[in-house]
Write a protein that holds these residues in place. Structure first.
Motif, PDB file in Angstrom:
ATOM      1  N   ARG A  82      29.727 -50.259  66.334  1.00  0.00           N
ATOM      2  CA  ARG A  82      30.785 -50.026  65.328  1.00  0.00           C
ATOM      3  C   ARG A  82      30.820 -48.554  64.906  1.00  0.00           C
ATOM      4  N   GLU A  85      34.066 -47.259  63.011  1.00  0.00           N
ATOM      5  CA  GLU A  85      34.097 -47.669  61.605  1.00  0.00           C
ATOM      6  C   GLU A  85      33.108 -46.856  60.777  1.00  0.00           C
ATOM      7  N   ARG A  88      34.617 -43.459  60.089  1.00  0.00           N
ATOM      8  CA  ARG A  88      35.628 -43.534  59.025  1.00  0.00           C
ATOM      9  C   ARG A  88      34.981 -43.634  57.647  1.00  0.00           C
ATOM     10  N   PHE A  89      33.894 -44.396  57.556  1.00  0.00           N
ATOM     11  CA  PHE A  89      33.191 -44.514  56.277  1.00  0.00           C
ATOM     12  C   PHE A  89      32.631 -43.165  55.839  1.00  0.00           C
ATOM     13  N   LEU A 192      27.523 -52.961  58.640  1.00  0.00           N
ATOM     14  CA  LEU A 192      28.027 -51.809  59.385  1.00  0.00           C
ATOM     15  C   LEU A 192      26.886 -50.911  59.845  1.00  0.00           C
TER      16      LEU A 192
END
Length: 207
Positions: A82, A85, A88-89, A192
């Protein structure tokens, strides 16, 4: 005199022949002769009746096979871990930071906090702090009733990009909604950060 008689006889016979002869009807041309194609002209066929030509099998070189294999392994690794993602975090946290802080220092400290939280030893570096969650809950309860409906709870979760629970009460107290948002946010952040990791055994330590 004889020549004249012969001429008259010939003329008479010719006239009699014209009178007695019946004109034969014109033989109609056969309709098949009109329909039959000219053997010298080529006959065109619809392409849909023709069998498709066999496609030639494309030969893939060993170099291309190695490239495709490398791309597939890379995409599988990024998807399993991931990574998009996670990026992006991190970018969202950087944009929401104090503008006076140094980017490299902030990112280094953020990664350390993520590693410590994944190990279960520190505070979750979540995107929304407690004050943000309380503001969201209060926005759905402007009259301060102290509870939210099922639809309001779901919209509160969706506003933060979280997945609401399946079993919701008709009237959920606001403090329970706040606690649910906080726990759900921390759980999704942990999933995540731990994506793609194998569970550790008791005698193993995290690298």
């Amino acid at each position: 005199m004889e020549d004249k008689n012969i001429s008259n006889e010939i003329i008479l016979n010719y006239e009699l022949l014209k009178l007695t002869s019946v004109p034969s009807p014109a033989t109609p041309k056969s309709s098949a002769s009109h329909l039959s194609p000219n053997p010298t002209e080529p006959v065109s066929l619809c392409k849909c009746l023709l069998s498709p030509e066999p496609s030639k099998e494309e030969i893939i070189s060993e170099r291309k096979k190695m490239m495709f294999s490398a791309v597939f392994r890379t995409e599988s690794y990024l998807r399993e871990r991931r990574i998009p993602e996670l990026i992006r975090f991190l970018l969202t946290k950087i944009l929401a930071r104090d503008p006076d802080s140094n980017v490299s220092t902030y990112l280094s400290n953020l990664l350390d906090d993520c590693m410590i939280f994944r190990a279960g030893l520190g505070v979750a570096p979540v995107l929304f702090e407690d004050r943000h969650l309380k503001a969201i809950v209060n926005s759905f309860d402007p009259s301060q009733r102290g509870w939210l409906t099922v639809g309001q709870v779901r919209r509160a979760f969706m506003t933060l990009g979280l997945t609401p629970d399946d079993n919701l009460l008709d009237r959920t107290p606001t403090d329970i909604v706040f606690q649910s948002l906080k726990e759900k946010q921390e759980l999704e952040l942990f999933n995540l950060l731990a994506a793609g990791m194998k569970p550790l055994r008791d005698n193993e330590s995290e690298p």
